[in-house]
Design an enzyme around this catalytic site. Structure first.
Site, PDB file in Angstrom:
ATOM      1  N   ARG A  52       6.736 -18.200 -27.188  1.00 56.58           N
ATOM      2  CA  ARG A  52       8.069 -17.638 -27.441  1.00 56.58           C
ATOM      3  C   ARG A  52       8.930 -18.599 -28.246  1.00 56.58           C
ATOM      4  O   ARG A  52       9.758 -18.183 -29.058  1.00 56.58           O
ATOM      5  CB  ARG A  52       8.757 -17.313 -26.115  1.00 56.58           C
ATOM      6  CG  ARG A  52       9.058 -18.542 -25.262  1.00 56.58           C
ATOM      7  CD  ARG A  52       9.451 -18.221 -23.852  1.00 56.58           C
ATOM      8  NE  ARG A  52       9.723 -19.456 -23.103  1.00 56.58           N
ATOM      9  CZ  ARG A  52       9.855 -19.501 -21.793  1.00 56.58           C
ATOM     10  NH1 ARG A  52       9.721 -18.400 -21.072  1.00 56.58           N
ATOM     11  NH2 ARG A  52      10.107 -20.654 -21.181  1.00 56.58           N
ATOM     12  N   ASN A 287       7.316 -24.026 -19.343  1.00 52.21           N
ATOM     13  CA  ASN A 287       6.235 -23.532 -20.200  1.00 52.21           C
ATOM     14  C   ASN A 287       4.869 -23.782 -19.563  1.00 52.21           C
ATOM     15  O   ASN A 287       4.771 -24.245 -18.428  1.00 52.21           O
ATOM     16  CB  ASN A 287       6.323 -24.150 -21.592  1.00 52.21           C
ATOM     17  CG  ASN A 287       6.091 -25.661 -21.581  1.00 52.21           C
ATOM     18  OD1 ASN A 287       5.544 -26.214 -20.639  1.00 52.21           O
ATOM     19  ND2 ASN A 287       6.517 -26.331 -22.635  1.00 52.21           N
ATOM     20  N   HIS A 315      11.346 -14.998 -19.127  1.00 53.48           N
ATOM     21  CA  HIS A 315      11.560 -14.906 -20.567  1.00 53.48           C
ATOM     22  C   HIS A 315      12.839 -14.134 -20.853  1.00 53.48           C
ATOM     23  O   HIS A 315      13.159 -13.156 -20.177  1.00 53.48           O
ATOM     24  CB  HIS A 315      10.371 -14.210 -21.239  1.00 53.48           C
ATOM     25  CG  HIS A 315      10.620 -13.865 -22.675  1.00 53.48           C
ATOM     26  ND1 HIS A 315      10.755 -14.840 -23.647  1.00 53.48           N
ATOM     27  CD2 HIS A 315      10.787 -12.662 -23.301  1.00 53.48           C
ATOM     28  CE1 HIS A 315      10.984 -14.245 -24.812  1.00 53.48           C
ATOM     29  NE2 HIS A 315      11.004 -12.924 -24.625  1.00 53.48           N
ATOM     30  N   THR A 523      39.895 -69.632 -46.736  1.00 51.98           N
ATOM     31  CA  THR A 523      41.269 -69.924 -47.108  1.00 51.98           C
ATOM     32  C   THR A 523      41.544 -71.398 -46.829  1.00 51.98           C
ATOM     33  O   THR A 523      40.807 -72.062 -46.105  1.00 51.98           O
ATOM     34  CB  THR A 523      42.244 -69.073 -46.281  1.00 51.98           C
ATOM     35  OG1 THR A 523      42.145 -69.464 -44.902  1.00 51.98           O
ATOM     36  CG2 THR A 523      41.905 -67.594 -46.400  1.00 51.98           C
ATOM     37  N   ASP A 551      39.211 -60.578 -42.729  1.00 50.70           N
ATOM     38  CA  ASP A 551      40.219 -60.056 -41.804  1.00 50.70           C
ATOM     39  C   ASP A 551      40.979 -58.868 -42.386  1.00 50.70           C
ATOM     40  O   ASP A 551      41.373 -57.953 -41.658  1.00 50.70           O
ATOM     41  CB  ASP A 551      41.190 -61.164 -41.365  1.00 50.70           C
ATOM     42  CG  ASP A 551      41.775 -61.935 -42.544  1.00 50.70           C
ATOM     43  OD1 ASP A 551      41.530 -61.554 -43.703  1.00 50.70           O
ATOM     44  OD2 ASP A 551      42.474 -62.940 -42.288  1.00 50.70           O
ATOM     45  N   HIS A 603      46.659 -61.105 -54.170  1.00 55.95           N
ATOM     46  CA  HIS A 603      46.581 -61.853 -55.424  1.00 55.95           C
ATOM     47  C   HIS A 603      46.680 -60.947 -56.645  1.00 55.95           C
ATOM     48  O   HIS A 603      46.226 -61.312 -57.730  1.00 55.95           O
ATOM     49  CB  HIS A 603      45.312 -62.704 -55.431  1.00 55.95           C
ATOM     50  CG  HIS A 603      45.297 -63.688 -54.305  1.00 55.95           C
ATOM     51  ND1 HIS A 603      46.154 -64.776 -54.246  1.00 55.95           N
ATOM     52  CD2 HIS A 603      44.592 -63.714 -53.149  1.00 55.95           C
ATOM     53  CE1 HIS A 603      45.936 -65.440 -53.134  1.00 55.95           C
ATOM     54  NE2 HIS A 603      45.000 -64.813 -52.439  1.00 55.95           N
ATOM     55  N   CYS A 620      51.622 -64.169 -57.897  1.00 51.51           N
ATOM     56  CA  CYS A 620      50.898 -63.256 -57.015  1.00 51.51           C
ATOM     57  C   CYS A 620      51.860 -62.649 -55.991  1.00 51.51           C
ATOM     58  O   CYS A 620      52.897 -63.238 -55.643  1.00 51.51           O
ATOM     59  CB  CYS A 620      49.786 -63.983 -56.265  1.00 51.51           C
ATOM     60  SG  CYS A 620      48.522 -64.687 -57.327  1.00 51.51           S
TER      61      CYS A 620
END
Length: 806
Positions: A52, A287, A315, A523, A551, A603, A620
Site C-alpha cells: 500500500r 507492515n 488499511h 586591531t 565582532d 573605514h 574615516c
C-alpha cells in the site's frame, strides 16, 4: 576558419567561440532528431507495486503514463502484501483506480520473521523471470526499499531491463538502507526527492546525468489535499462522530528488522504513552516485516482494539489517509509518512526509534530515538500535540510526475547499460533528538574585546544563561590559556544549569578568516593577535566544533537570529563603540569578501582632509564617530580638551573654515582651538577644558579620560558642547551610511553600541538630505540586543549544529 581545419561538428579541436557555438548547435539538433524518432515509438513501461505504501508513490506516475497512450504503454505487476487478506487485499484499490493488472504474483512466505523475508525474496526471484520475459518492458519502475523491490531489481538487472528507481539515495535506519542502496546499484536511472539524496547517489558512484531531482510523486497530490471539503466526514468515518479536527492522533509503528526486540519494546511504550495521554487515536497495524506478529500480540494484550480511545485498522485508502494525517493533532510512530508526507501539512510528528534515522525532515518532526521510557514519549506528546508548523516542501513541489514522465521519454534505449562511476564526497545529515530538548541546547560564546575577555553560555532563544568576564591579557599565551580556563569553567557549570553545549563561537576584533578560524590582522587594541589560529587550540582542548568571526560580523549575525534583522533579507549592522564596525547581510547570507575585509564600515572615507584614523588613513568614519575620539588628545583636568565646531549638514565645502596650523593656538577660556577642514563638517578638533564638559549634577575624576559615556551624560544634563559633539559625529556617520545605501541598497540599517541612540536622528536627517530618492525610505533602527558580539558568536554555533529553533 584556420586553413586545413576540418568543418567536422564533432571535432574535438575547437578553435574559437564561434566554432564551439556551431558544435553545440549541431549536437542539440542531433539530440532533437533522436528524440523525435523515439516519440514515434511507444515506450513500454512496467510498474511493479508491492504494498500500500509504494502504491501511493507509484499511482500518480501510473495515472500520468495512462493519460499519454500515444507515448507510453503501461504494464502493471502486483506482488507482495497487496495480495494478502490480513493486509486488506489492497490490490483491489488498484483495480478500483481502473488499472489493468497484467500479473499478480503471490510472493510472500508467511511467518513474519527474518527467514520468511529471505524466502519471500527467493520465491519472487523464481516467479519474476517468466513475467518480465513475457512483458518485455523497456523500463521497469521500482520504488523504495522493500525486500520485494529488491527481488524485482535483481531479476530485471540480470535480464538486461532498464530500471528506474524512485526515492533512492535517502538515508534512514534498519535493513531498509542496505536494500535501498542495493537497488540503487542495480538501477540504471534514478528519480530522487531531495538534493541530499542526489548527492548521496553521486557519492555512491552513480552517473549524475542519469539522476533526476524530481521530488516525491505523492506530493503532487498532497500539496492540494488539504483543500478538500469532505475531510470532516473522513474523520468521522474512521475515528468517530465526536472527534474534532486537530484533536486526535494518528499512530503507525513498524518493526525494525535489525533490532526486533527493541522495536517491540518501543511499540509497547508508545501504546502505554498513548493510553495515558487520553486522546482519540487512529492506529494502523504494522507492515509485514519480521517482528510484526509480536507487535500485533502486544496491541491485543493491551486491549487496543477494544479500547474506547483507539480505532485499530489494517488499511486506509491513501487519499483518505492523507486527510487524516493533514488534520491530526499529532502523528506518532516510525513510518516514513511521518518524516515525509506529514511535512506537507505542517502536522506535528513524533518519530520513534531508529527506523528513519538520517532522513531529511522539516521542523515539524521531533525524534525520540532512545525511546526507552514511557515518560519520554509522553513528554514528546505534550510538546507536539496540537501544534502547527510551516508546510514543508523538502520532498517535493507538486511537479514530480511531470518531470519523471519527461525524463523517461528522453532515456536513450540504444545507450549501453554499463554504468559510469565517480567518487565525490557526501555530507552527513543532521537532525534533532528529544534528548536535546530535555536539556537546553546552548553555545559557548567568547568575545575578545580591547579591554575585557568575556565568555557566556547562550541558549537557543538568545538568553545569556551565565556570563564570565576577565581582563584581556596582553600576551598571546596568557590569552589562550585564559580562554580555555573560562570555557572549561563554563562547560562544568553548564551541566548544573542543564545546558547542552553544542560548540564554541568566538567574536574578536580585526580581520578574520572564518573558514580556517584564523585572525589575520588584529586591531591595535589587542596585542599579539595577528596570524593566530584560534580554532585549533580551543577545539582540541574542548573537543567541540569552533566558529570564529569578526565582532562586526557577529553583531550582524546576532541581529539576523535574535534582533531586528530576523526575517529581513538585506540589512546592515553598524557598531558604534571604541571603533566603528559592522556587518552586511545580503540575501540572508553574511558577506565576508574575497580577503575577509568586507564590512569594514568604519573605514569608509568621508573626507580627504579629515582627522587621522587609527588605521593610518585620514577622514574615516571611525575618526569622526567612534567612542574613542573625544579622548584622543586629553585627560580631564586643566589640560586641553576636544570640542567640535560643527557646520550645517547642507553647507558647501567652500563654506568650511580653513585649516589653522596646529602651532597657531589662541587661548580662550583655557581652551586651545584648532580647526580641521573636511567635506561638510569641522569635527572635534578643538580642545575642551573640564569647565566646558562638566555641568551641574555631573562629577568626573580629574585623571579620568574623556570618553563616550562622559559625553552622553553631559549631553543628557544639557551640555550644549557635548550635544554638539554627538550631533556632529552622528552626521559624519550618516554621510558614511549614505555611501553604504548607494552601494548595496539594504532595506534596513541597524545601529548598535553605546552611541547608537544619539546617532539615530542625525543619521536619519543626513539620509533624508543626501541619499538618492530611492534610498531615502531605508529604515534606521537602534538595536535592542544587550550583547550583540556574544549573541552573534553563539548564533554561529546554534545555526550550524541544529535544524530547529525552540
Amino acid at each position: 576558419m584556420m586553413p586545413g581545419h576540418a568543418r567536422n561538428p564533432h571535432s574535438v579541436q575547437v578553435r574559437n567561440t564561434h566554432e564551439l557555438y556551431y558544435l553545440r548547435t549541431q549536437q542539440a539538433q542531433e539530440k532533437m532528431e533522436r528524440s523525435e524518432k523515439r516519440l514515434k515509438q511507444r515506450l513500454r513501461v512496467c510498474v511493479a507495486t508491492c504494498n500500500r505504501a509504494d502504491y501511493s508513490k507509484l499511482a500518480p506516475i501510473m495515472f500520468g503514463i495512462k493519460s499519454q497512450p500515444e507515448i507510453f504503454d503501461l504494464e502493471v505487476v502486483v506482488l507482495g502484501s497487496h495480495l494478502i487478506d490480513d493486509y486488506g487485499n489492497t490490490f483491489r484499490m488498484i483495480e478500483q483506480d481502473e488499472f489493468d493488472i497484467r500479473s499478480k504474483l503471490h510472493t510472500i512466505v508467511r511467518g513474519e520473521d527474518e527467514a520468511a523475508m529471505v524466502e519471500s525474496v527467493g520465491l519472487a526471484l523464481v516467479k519474476l523471470p517468466d513475467v518480465l520475459q513475457r512483458l518485455a518492458p523497456d523500463i521497469l519502475l521500482v520504488h523504495g526499499d522493500r525486500f520485494d523491490a529488491l527481488a524485482l531489481a535483481t531479476a530485471a538487472a540480470l535480464m538486461n531491463i532498464r530500471i528506474l528507481h524512485l526515492e533512492g539515495g535517502e538515508v534512514s535506519g534498519t535493513i531498509d538502507d542496505s536494500i535501498r542502496h542495493s537497488i540503487s546499484k542495480l538501477a540504471h536511472y534514478h528519480a530522487v526527492c531531495t538534493r541530499s539524496a542526489e548527492r548521496h547517489l553521486i557519492s555512491m558512484c552513480e552517473d549524475h546525468s542519469h539522476i533526476l531531482l524530481a521530488g516525491c510523486p505523492s506530493y503532487d497530490k498532497l500539496l492540494s489535499a488539504h483543500q478538500r471539503d469532505d475531510y470532516t466526514d473522513i474523520i468521522k468515518t474512521w475515528i468517530g462522530d465526536d472527534v474534532k479536527e486537530q484533536n486526535y492522533i494518528v499512530a503507525l509503528q513498524h518493526p525494525v528488522t535489525t533490532d526486533i526486540q527493541n522495536s517491540i519494546k518501543i511499540y509497547e511504550l508508545m501504546l502505554d504513552a498513548l493510553i495515558s495521554f487520553n486522546k482519540r487515536t487512529l492506529i494502523l497495524f504494522p507492515n509485514i516485516d519480521a517482528g510484526s506478529k509480536e507487535m500485533v500480540r502486544v496491541m491485543r494484550r493491551k486491549g487496543i482494539e477494544q479500547h474506547p480511545n483507539f480505532c485499530a485498522v489494517k488499511h486506509v485508502p491513501f487519499d483518505q489517509f492523507i486527510q487524516l494525517v493533514a488534520h491530526a493533532g499529532c502523528m506518532i510512530g516510525n513510518s516514513s509518512c511521518g518524516v515525509r508526507e506529514a511535512g506537507a501539512f505542517g502536522t506535528p510528528v513524533i518519530n520513534l526509534g531508529t527506523r528513519q534515522t538520517g532522513r531529511e525532515t522539516g521542523e515539524n518532526v521531533l525524534h525520540v530515538r532512545d525511546a526507552d521510557t514511557h515518560n519520554k514519549i509522553y513528554h514528546a506528546l505534550e510538546l507536539q500535540f496540537g501544534k502547527r508548523y510551516p508546510c514543508s516542501k523538502i520532498y517535493g513541489d507538486g511537479n514530480a510526475v511531470q518531470r519523471i514522465l519527461k525524463f523517461m521519454q528522453f532515456i536513450n534505449l540504444s545507450e549501453p547499460l554499463q554504468k559510469k562511476f565517480c567518487f565525490p564526497a557526501v555530507k552527513e545529515c543532521i537532525s534533532q533528538d528529544i534528548d536535546h530538548i530535555l536539556e537546553t541546547q546552548s553555545a559557548l560564546a567568547v568575545d575578545l574585546g580591547g579591554t575585557n575577555l568575556r565568555v557566556a553560555i547562550v541558549c537557543m532563544k538568545g538568553k545569556v544563561v551565565n556570563k564570565y568576564t576577565q581582563l584581556n591579557p596582553k600576551t598571546f599565551e596568557e590569552r589562550i590559556e585564559l580562554i580555555l580556563t573560562m570555557c572549561k569553567q563554563a562547560m562544568a557549570d553548564a551541566i548544573h544549569l542543564n545546558c547542552r553545549i553544542l560548540g564554541v563561537g568566538v567574536s574578536t576584533g580585526g580581520r578574520v578568516n572564518p573558514q580556517d578560524g584564523i585572525v589575520l590582522h588584529s586591531t591595535k587594541l589587542i596585542n599579539e593577535w595577528s596570524s593566530v589560529d584560534i580554532r585549533t587550540p580551543i577545539s582540541s582542548a574542548l573537543h567541540l566544533p569552533v566558529w570564529v568571526d569578526n565582532d562586526g560580523n557577529c553583531a550582524a549575525l546576532a541581529e539576523r537570529k535574535f534582533g531586528h534583522g530576523k526575517g529581513v533579507e538585506n540589512f546592515v549592522t553598524i557598531i558604534t563603540g571604541t571603533g566603528i564596525g559592522g556587518g552586511i547581510i545580503q540575501h540572508n547570507e553574511l558577506i565576508h569578501g574575497s580577503t575577509f575585509c568586507a564590512a569594514e564600515l568604519g573605514h569608509i572615507v568621508v573626507s580627504l582632509e579629515g582627522p587621522e584614523c587609527m588605521c593610518g588613513s585620514h577622514g574615516c568614519i571611525e575618526a569622526y564617530s567612534s567612542g574613542s575620539v573625544p579622548s584622543k588628545e586629553a585627560k580631564l583636568g586643566p589640560e586641553a580638551r576636544t570640542t567640535p565646531v560643527p557646520i550645517n549638514a547642507s553647507a558647501n565645502v567652500s563654506e568650511a573654515p580653513k585649516v589653522v596650523n596646529r602651532q597657531q593656538r589662541v587661548v580662550h577660556n583655557k581652551c586651545y582651538q584648532v580647526k580641521v577642514k573636511h567635506c561638510n563638517y569641522v569635527f572635534l578638533s578643538c580642545l575642551m577644558t573640564e569647565d566646558l564638559l562638566l555641568v551641574e549634577g555631573m562629577t568626573v575624576n580629574n585623571k579620568e579620560q574623556v570618553n563616550a559615556i562622559h559625553l552622553i551624560n553631559a549631553a543628557r544634563l544639557g551640555n550644549s558642547k557635548a550635544e554638539s559633539i554627538l550631533h556632529t559625529a552622528g552626521t559624519a556617520l550618516g554621510l558614511g551610511i549614505v555611501n553604504i545605501l548607494h552601494m548595496i541598497n539594504p532595506s534596513l540599517v541597524i545601529l548598535s553600541g553605546v552611541l547608537s541612540e544619539h546617532y539615530e536622528n542625525p543619521v536619519r536627517q543626513v539620509i533624508s538630505q543626501r541619499a538618492l530618492l530611492s534610498a531615502q525610505g531605508t529604515k534606521v533602527m537602534v538595536s535592542e540586543l544587550e550583547d550583540p558580539a556574544l549573541l552573534g558568536a553563539a548564533s554561529m554555533v546554534l545555526d550550524y549544529t541544529t535544524r530547529r529553533t525552540y
